[in-house]
Design a protein around this motif. Structure first.
Motif, PDB file in Angstrom:
ATOM      1  N   ILE A 343       0.896  -1.219  -0.079  1.00 61.74           N
ATOM      2  CA  ILE A 343       0.033   0.004  -0.088  1.00 61.74           C
ATOM      3  C   ILE A 343       0.893   1.246  -0.220  1.00 61.74           C
ATOM      4  CG2 ILE A 343      -1.820   1.449   1.343  1.00 61.74           C
ATOM      5  CD1 ILE A 343      -2.747  -1.147   0.150  1.00 61.74           C
ATOM      6  N   LEU A 344       0.796   2.163  -1.063  1.00 61.72           N
ATOM      7  CA  LEU A 344       1.563   3.344  -1.157  1.00 61.72           C
ATOM      8  C   LEU A 344       0.465   4.594  -0.867  1.00 61.72           C
ATOM      9  CD1 LEU A 344       3.967   5.235  -1.984  1.00 61.72           C
ATOM     10  CD2 LEU A 344       3.205   4.678  -4.485  1.00 61.72           C
ATOM     11  N   THR A 345       0.594   5.436  -0.054  1.00 58.03           N
ATOM     12  CA  THR A 345      -0.111   6.218   0.356  1.00 58.03           C
ATOM     13  C   THR A 345       0.612   7.613   0.276  1.00 58.03           C
ATOM     14  OG1 THR A 345      -1.299   4.876   1.937  1.00 58.03           O
ATOM     15  CG2 THR A 345      -1.820   7.332   2.082  1.00 58.03           C
ATOM     16  N   ILE A 346      -0.246   8.685  -0.465  1.00 57.90           N
ATOM     17  CA  ILE A 346       0.263  10.053  -0.596  1.00 57.90           C
ATOM     18  C   ILE A 346      -0.653  10.897   0.049  1.00 57.90           C
ATOM     19  CG2 ILE A 346       1.269  12.080  -1.897  1.00 57.90           C
ATOM     20  CD1 ILE A 346       1.282   8.595  -3.413  1.00 57.90           C
ATOM     21  N   ARG A 347      -0.609  11.405   1.319  1.00 62.39           N
ATOM     22  CA  ARG A 347      -1.599  12.335   1.725  1.00 62.39           C
ATOM     23  C   ARG A 347      -0.924  13.754   2.142  1.00 62.39           C
ATOM     24  NH1 ARG A 347      -3.939   9.852   7.237  1.00 62.39           N
ATOM     25  NH2 ARG A 347      -4.897  11.670   6.851  1.00 62.39           N
ATOM     26  N   ASP A 348      -1.821  14.714   2.150  1.00 62.46           N
ATOM     27  CA  ASP A 348      -1.416  16.223   2.691  1.00 62.46           C
ATOM     28  C   ASP A 348      -2.709  16.519   3.630  1.00 62.46           C
ATOM     29  OD1 ASP A 348      -3.569  17.671   1.150  1.00 62.46           O
ATOM     30  OD2 ASP A 348      -2.520  17.073  -0.654  1.00 62.46           O
ATOM     31  N   SER A 349      -2.131  17.594   4.329  1.00 61.57           N
ATOM     32  CA  SER A 349      -2.987  18.243   5.423  1.00 61.57           C
ATOM     33  C   SER A 349      -3.426  19.543   4.860  1.00 61.57           C
ATOM     34  CB  SER A 349      -2.221  18.537   6.660  1.00 61.57           C
ATOM     35  OG  SER A 349      -1.066  19.215   6.465  1.00 61.57           O
ATOM     36  N   GLY A 350      -4.016  19.342   3.480  1.00 61.40           N
ATOM     37  CA  GLY A 350      -4.303  20.806   2.894  1.00 61.40           C
ATOM     38  C   GLY A 350      -5.710  20.950   3.089  1.00 61.40           C
ATOM     39  N   VAL A 367      -1.154   9.679 -13.934  1.00 57.87           N
ATOM     40  CA  VAL A 367      -1.323   8.959 -12.837  1.00 57.87           C
ATOM     41  C   VAL A 367      -2.135   7.611 -12.751  1.00 57.87           C
ATOM     42  CG1 VAL A 367      -1.814   8.801 -10.219  1.00 57.87           C
ATOM     43  CG2 VAL A 367      -0.572  10.971 -11.190  1.00 57.87           C
ATOM     44  N   ARG A 368      -3.278   7.886 -13.251  1.00 61.38           N
ATOM     45  CA  ARG A 368      -4.162   6.877 -13.410  1.00 61.38           C
ATOM     46  C   ARG A 368      -3.856   5.635 -14.248  1.00 61.38           C
ATOM     47  NH1 ARG A 368      -8.866   7.094 -10.579  1.00 61.38           N
ATOM     48  NH2 ARG A 368      -9.608   9.359  -9.936  1.00 61.38           N
ATOM     49  N   GLU A 372      -2.705   1.682 -13.389  1.00 65.75           N
ATOM     50  CA  GLU A 372      -3.058   0.480 -14.159  1.00 65.75           C
ATOM     51  C   GLU A 372      -2.264  -0.204 -14.998  1.00 65.75           C
ATOM     52  OE1 GLU A 372      -5.878   2.372 -17.062  1.00 65.75           O
ATOM     53  OE2 GLU A 372      -7.423   2.955 -15.575  1.00 65.75           O
ATOM     54  N   GLN A 373      -1.010   0.507 -15.387  1.00 71.16           N
ATOM     55  CA  GLN A 373      -0.010  -0.114 -16.034  1.00 71.16           C
ATOM     56  C   GLN A 373       0.598  -1.374 -15.366  1.00 71.16           C
ATOM     57  OE1 GLN A 373       3.000   2.441 -18.320  1.00 71.16           O
ATOM     58  NE2 GLN A 373       4.591   1.227 -17.240  1.00 71.16           N
ATOM     59  N   VAL A 374       0.718  -1.030 -13.918  1.00 66.60           N
ATOM     60  CA  VAL A 374       1.634  -1.964 -13.113  1.00 66.60           C
ATOM     61  C   VAL A 374       0.637  -2.906 -12.350  1.00 66.60           C
ATOM     62  CG1 VAL A 374       3.320  -0.313 -12.479  1.00 66.60           C
ATOM     63  CG2 VAL A 374       1.497  -0.269 -11.131  1.00 66.60           C
ATOM     64  N   GLY A 375      -0.741  -2.880 -12.801  1.00 65.69           N
ATOM     65  CA  GLY A 375      -1.863  -3.428 -12.308  1.00 65.69           C
ATOM     66  C   GLY A 375      -2.113  -3.138 -10.947  1.00 65.69           C
ATOM     67  N   GLY A 376      -2.043  -1.850 -10.539  1.00 61.13           N
ATOM     68  CA  GLY A 376      -2.480  -1.579  -9.266  1.00 61.13           C
ATOM     69  C   GLY A 376      -3.796  -0.897  -9.094  1.00 61.13           C
ATOM     70  N   THR A 377      -4.302  -0.590  -8.242  1.00 59.33           N
ATOM     71  CA  THR A 377      -5.832   0.091  -7.827  1.00 59.33           C
ATOM     72  C   THR A 377      -5.606   1.546  -7.009  1.00 59.33           C
ATOM     73  OG1 THR A 377      -5.806  -0.973  -5.627  1.00 59.33           O
ATOM     74  CG2 THR A 377      -6.821  -2.019  -7.619  1.00 59.33           C
ATOM     75  N   LEU A 378      -6.372   2.268  -7.222  1.00 59.51           N
ATOM     76  CA  LEU A 378      -6.164   3.714  -6.772  1.00 59.51           C
ATOM     77  C   LEU A 378      -7.628   4.085  -5.955  1.00 59.51           C
ATOM     78  CD1 LEU A 378      -4.903   6.654  -6.583  1.00 59.51           C
ATOM     79  CD2 LEU A 378      -5.900   7.207  -8.852  1.00 59.51           C
ATOM     80  N   ASN A 379      -7.431   4.526  -4.846  1.00 58.44           N
ATOM     81  CA  ASN A 379      -8.715   5.070  -4.128  1.00 58.44           C
ATOM     82  C   ASN A 379      -8.295   6.511  -3.682  1.00 58.44           C
ATOM     83  OD1 ASN A 379      -9.800   5.568  -1.268  1.00 58.44           O
ATOM     84  ND2 ASN A 379     -11.236   4.510  -2.651  1.00 58.44           N
ATOM     85  N   VAL A 380      -9.110   7.532  -4.066  1.00 58.78           N
ATOM     86  CA  VAL A 380      -8.971   9.057  -3.746  1.00 58.78           C
ATOM     87  C   VAL A 380     -10.026   9.405  -2.831  1.00 58.78           C
ATOM     88  CG1 VAL A 380      -8.892  11.429  -4.758  1.00 58.78           C
ATOM     89  CG2 VAL A 380      -8.165   9.397  -6.164  1.00 58.78           C
ATOM     90  N   GLY A 391      -2.854   0.322  -4.177  1.00 55.93           N
ATOM     91  CA  GLY A 391      -2.492  -0.966  -3.677  1.00 55.93           C
ATOM     92  C   GLY A 391      -2.017  -1.832  -4.960  1.00 55.93           C
ATOM     93  N   PHE A 392      -0.687  -2.373  -5.044  1.00 52.46           N
ATOM     94  CA  PHE A 392      -0.205  -3.278  -5.933  1.00 52.46           C
ATOM     95  C   PHE A 392       0.245  -4.757  -5.311  1.00 52.46           C
ATOM     96  CE2 PHE A 392       2.569   0.010  -4.477  1.00 52.46           C
ATOM     97  CZ  PHE A 392       3.970  -0.701  -4.554  1.00 52.46           C
ATOM     98  N   ASP A 393       0.333  -5.474  -6.212  1.00 51.55           N
ATOM     99  CA  ASP A 393       0.948  -6.712  -5.784  1.00 51.55           C
ATOM    100  C   ASP A 393       2.570  -6.946  -5.999  1.00 51.55           C
ATOM    101  OD1 ASP A 393      -1.509  -7.985  -5.053  1.00 51.55           O
ATOM    102  OD2 ASP A 393      -1.667  -8.633  -7.167  1.00 51.55           O
TER     103      ASP A 393
END
Length: 406
Positions: A343-350, A367-368, A372-380, A391-393
């Motif tokens: 799980i890779l997370t990028i978050r800000d306090s903005g 970004v999307r 998709e190219q690496v078979g990952g999923t994105l939640n915003v 998320g990615f394997d």
């Protein structure tokens, strides 16, 4: 008159000469097997040769043993390893590779050479270390060829008259054959390691040049951005420049890895987050970028795609999340021990944003596609700031936690 078998009494058990012969043969076979196991695990050729000399001397009950390597340019035999000798013998003493020395005779004839009493061999030209050590009897056998010419000669030496039977000669010959195979293996391994080292140097040089070229391209793009006539062009060129710098950071991580097709994504993320504030104009003094990433090995292609993703999202936060230019951006990489999924997370306090509004931004569309190219999923999510969860394997591997802040 009939002779009786020679024997000794030990308690109630009579030990005969055949008993002693069997014991000696078993001991020699065990020593040969033990040396073979050692030699084919050891990578240091000198250690192999020194152990060979020690084992041979011990098994044959003599004080001295040496290994001589043939040198074709000099046509001589150099003592390269030994057991029992004083300083100045191993690595220095040589004998002519002809019939004037015991080892030379064995090398030339390719046959065992047995000298029971050197004092009766007036036709030999012996180095002075023989009388200095009181050597009287010697046995020499060839260390045969595996690839090319024979390696040299294996010799045992005794300061006393010593009777060597056919079993001793067979043992010494068999030992020399095993030693020849071990020497050839060690030499091939050394050559292969040298080739691998050379290829690593070439790969690192190529990576270094590519990285420098990418930085040069980034510098030119930065100059174009500064002279752009409108803000839109400036932003577009700066975005391209940032992606080039991100690729250059990939090659920075590759330097020292050589020909490896995988790199530590966690380590790369920490280096990338240390570099990204420098690309954000005057915002670096008031916006804190932090990175917390685990050790995860990924393919170069996956690291490249996700590195660009992180650079785009972090830069998006720098530009849009903090109107007053104060706040925190956090990049986190963790891996679930149960699922193996990262799980890779990028978050800000903005200030957050309307999720629908981000679809029109070209950088976030990239970004999307990369996710998709690496078979990952994105939640915003946009609650008390923005949160991007990817998320990615990943392949199964060791995960170690290392924290850093920049």
């Amino acid at each position: 008159m009939h002779s009786r078998p020679h024997h000794k009494q030990r308690g109630t058990h009579v030990i005969t000469e055949p008993d002693r012969t069997v014991e000696k043969l078993l001991r020699q076979q065990a020593a040969l097997a033990g040396f073979g196991s050692f030699a084919f695990k050891e990578t240091d050729l000198l250690a192999i040769l020194m152990e060979a000399a020690r084992v041979c001397a011990s098994c044959l009950g003599v004080a001295y043993c040496k290994v001589c390597r043939y040198r074709p340019a000099e046509n001589d035999l150099l003592v390269v390893a030994g057991c029992g000798w004083d300083c100045g013998v191993v690595g220095q003493v040589v004998s002519r590779a002809d019939e004037t020395s015991p080892q030379g005779r064995a090398y030339v004839t390719r046959e065992p050479v047995i000298i029971h009493d050197l004092r009766d061999s007036n036709n030999l030209a012996l180095p002075d270390f023989y009388p200095r050590h009181g050597i009287i009897s010697t046995v020499d056998v060839i260390i045969p060829a595996i690839d090319g010419a024979p390696y040299g000669v294996l010799e045992i030496d005794s300061p006393a008259l010593h009777h060597y039977d056919v079993h001793d000669i067979d043992f010494l010959t068999g030992f020399a054959n095993v030693l020849a195979t071990a020497v050839a293996t060690a030499q091939r391994n050394k050559a292969m390691l040298a080739l691998v080292d050379q290829q690593k140097l070439l790969a690192e040089e190529l990576q270094h040049r590519v990285r420098n070229n990418l930085l040069a391209v980034s510098g030119m793009l930065a100059n174009y951005a500064r002279t752009a006539v409108d803000d839109t062009t400036r932003v577009d060129i700066t975005s391209i420049s940032r992606r080039v710098v991100t690729l250059a950071q990939i090659y920075d991580s590759l330097l020292g890895v050589g020909l490896s097709k995988t790199i530590d994504f966690g380590g790369y993320l920490r280096e990338l987050c240390a570099a990204l504030p420098g690309l954000q104009d005057d915002r670096i003094s008031t916006i804190d970028l932090q990175c917390r990433a685990e050790f995860i090995m990924l393919s170069l292609e996956t690291v490249t795609a996700l590195g660009i993703v992180v650079a785009e999202l972090v830069t998006n936060s720098y530009r849009h999340a903090f109107p007053d230019r104060r706040g925190t951006i956090t990049v986190t990489l963790v891996r679930s021990p149960e699922t193996g999924r990262a799980i890779l997370t990028i978050r800000d306090s903005g200030v957050g944003f309307a999720v629908e509004a981000i679809e029109s931004r070209r950088g976030l569309g990239l970004v999307r596609r990369l996710i998709e190219q690496v078979g990952g999923t994105l939640n915003v999510q946009s609650e008390a700031g923005a949160r991007w969860t990817i998320g990615f394997d990943v392949p199964v591997g060791i995960v170690g936690l290392v924290s850093a802040a920049s």
